[in-house]
Enzyme design. Structure first.
Site, PDB file in Angstrom:
ATOM      1  N   CYS A  61      12.962   5.670  -7.203  1.00  0.00           N
ATOM      2  CA  CYS A  61      11.499   5.647  -7.168  1.00  0.00           C
ATOM      3  C   CYS A  61      11.103   6.237  -5.828  1.00  0.00           C
ATOM      4  CB  CYS A  61      10.968   4.230  -7.379  1.00  0.00           C
ATOM      5  SG  CYS A  61      11.521   3.051  -6.147  1.00  0.00           S
ATOM      6  N   CYS A  83       0.833  -1.202   0.000  1.00  0.00           N
ATOM      7  CA  CYS A  83       0.000   0.000   0.000  1.00  0.00           C
ATOM      8  C   CYS A  83       0.872   1.258   0.000  1.00  0.00           C
ATOM      9  CB  CYS A  83      -0.939   0.005   1.195  1.00  0.00           C
ATOM     10  SG  CYS A  83      -2.301  -1.161   1.007  1.00  0.00           S
TER      11      CYS A  83
END
Ligand code: ZN
Length: 390
Positions: free
Chosen positions: A348, A198
């Site tokens: 990232c 998540c």
């Protein structure tokens, strides 16, 4: 199938205050005095006080479950507040257990709350589970999910399962006497890094509410011995299309933990089983890495370094290092846009996706390419603290 109510005769007595408090239950034939006493006598263990744990704990407490255990070792983070509704802004930095305990005591002073400030592990799960009737799984990672499942099977406790990702959720009841377990459905975990967490992929703030409330409902039904439980069914919730579907699940005779020829008869090392060591992103062999401090030094020295951002465009809009954006999924078809003679650092959000990008580029013949450890999150924490974190 023996229900909990059959094996565990109710002994609880309700005070006049409790009778008034639970009056909307008491006038329902499916609950009544008998059911409310079963709720009071019940002991439910909730794994985690996060997204799923919040509605679970709040509703089970309000409904009159007598003993609620919560296992959690985490502290409340600012990014939790979007969905973990048991915690408030003032709780940021506090132990989730302390924050949850305050709210639950305020809702229902009759609750016997037992908090376990620890990480659930193979060493402590069995002993802990034996003290409870039902386990409600609010975990968000594969090692703990398999641990909870196996420990439930080995101790004979129903596992009220829920999981969430973006707009989609799942719920079921595993490890009942005759029903399937999580491993009947998924014998092996997905390869590490394949399924984003998540934190990497996001989750709609309301979704744990939807799924956690379904888990709480199933827990109450198991205690009451009423209705048709989700045992043998996997409920799939698509919040974006607002569709509820279900899959029939059967007990798998070849299941390693609950099948006829069991290969797992005790708890194992679940981090190893899931290919994960610690909290770090998966590490690929021979991966070159760069710290955010090193990158800052190189940029300050005007070194020739090409920053490759492999996140998604909507993440780039939140914050960026001015890097060249090629989302990880597009990298194979856009690799020709990169100059293999230059030094490249890929990043990232946290370092997981860029590790894959670096592994891919190395295979494609790039030699001067490294992964920014900790991603833009580490940059925001240690280099540019004014940068927003997400
Ligand atoms: Zn099984």
């Amino acid at each position: 199938m023996a229900t909990l109510s059959e094996v565990k005769p109710p002994e609880a007595v309700l005070s006049n205050d409790e009778i008034l408090r639970y009056s909307r239950h008491l006038i329902m034939p499916e609950v009544g005095m008998e059911g409310q006493k079963k709720l009071k006598a019940a002991k439910v263990l909730c794994i985690g006080a996060g997204g799923l744990g919040s509605p679970l704990a709040l509703y089970l407490t309000a409904a009159g479950v007598g003993t609620l255990g919560i296992v959690d070792f985490d502290v409340v983070d600012y990014t939790n507040l979007q969905r973990q509704i048991i915690h408030t802004t003032a709780d940021v930095g506090r132990k989730k257990l302390d924050s949850a305990a305050d709210k639950l005591a305020a809702i229902n002073p009759f609750l016997n709350l037992r908090t376990f400030d620890m990480k659930l592990t193979s060493a402590n799960a069995l002993e802990l589970f034996r003290e409870f009737d039902i386990v409600a799984d609010g975990t968000d990672n594969f090692p703990t999910r398999y641990l909870v499942n196996d420990a439930c099977v080995l101790t004979g406790k129903p596992n009220v399962y829920g999981s969430i990702f973006r707009f989609e959720g799942q719920a079921s009841v595993f490890a009942t006497e005759e029903g399937p377990c999580y491993r009947c459905l998924y014998p092996e975990p997905p390869p590490p890094g394949l399924v984003p967490s998540c934190a990497e992929g996001g989750v709609l703030g309301i979704l744990p509410g939807l799924i956690g409330v379904i888990q709480a409902t199933e827990t109450i039904k198991l205690i009451l011995g009423q209705g048709d439980s989700l045992a043998g069914r996997l409920l799939l919730v698509d919040a974006l299309g607002m569709k509820f579907r279900e899959l029939k699940l059967r007990k798998n005779p070849d299941c390693p933990v609950c099948g006829t020829h069991r290969t797992i008869t005790e708890l194992i090392d679940y981090d190893q089983f899931c290919g994960i060591r610690g909290e770090e992103a998966p590490v690929f062999g021979g991966l070159s890495v760069m710290s955010v401090e090193e990158l800052k030094k190189k940029l300050d020295a005007k070194a020739d370094i090409f920053i490759l951002d492999v996140r998604e465009p909507h993440e780039y809009q939140i914050c960026n290092l001015g890097g060249y954006l090629i989302p990880l999924g597009d990298l194979p078809k856009r690799v020709s846009e990169l100059d293999s003679s230059r030094e490249i650092v890929a990043h990232c959000k946290m370092g997981g996706r860029s590790a894959k990008a670096v592994a891919f580029l190395k295979q494609a013949g790039f030699t001067k390419v490294s992964n920014l450890t900790g991603g833009i999150t580490a940059w925001a924490e240690r280099v540019d603290t004014k940068m927003p974190k997400y």
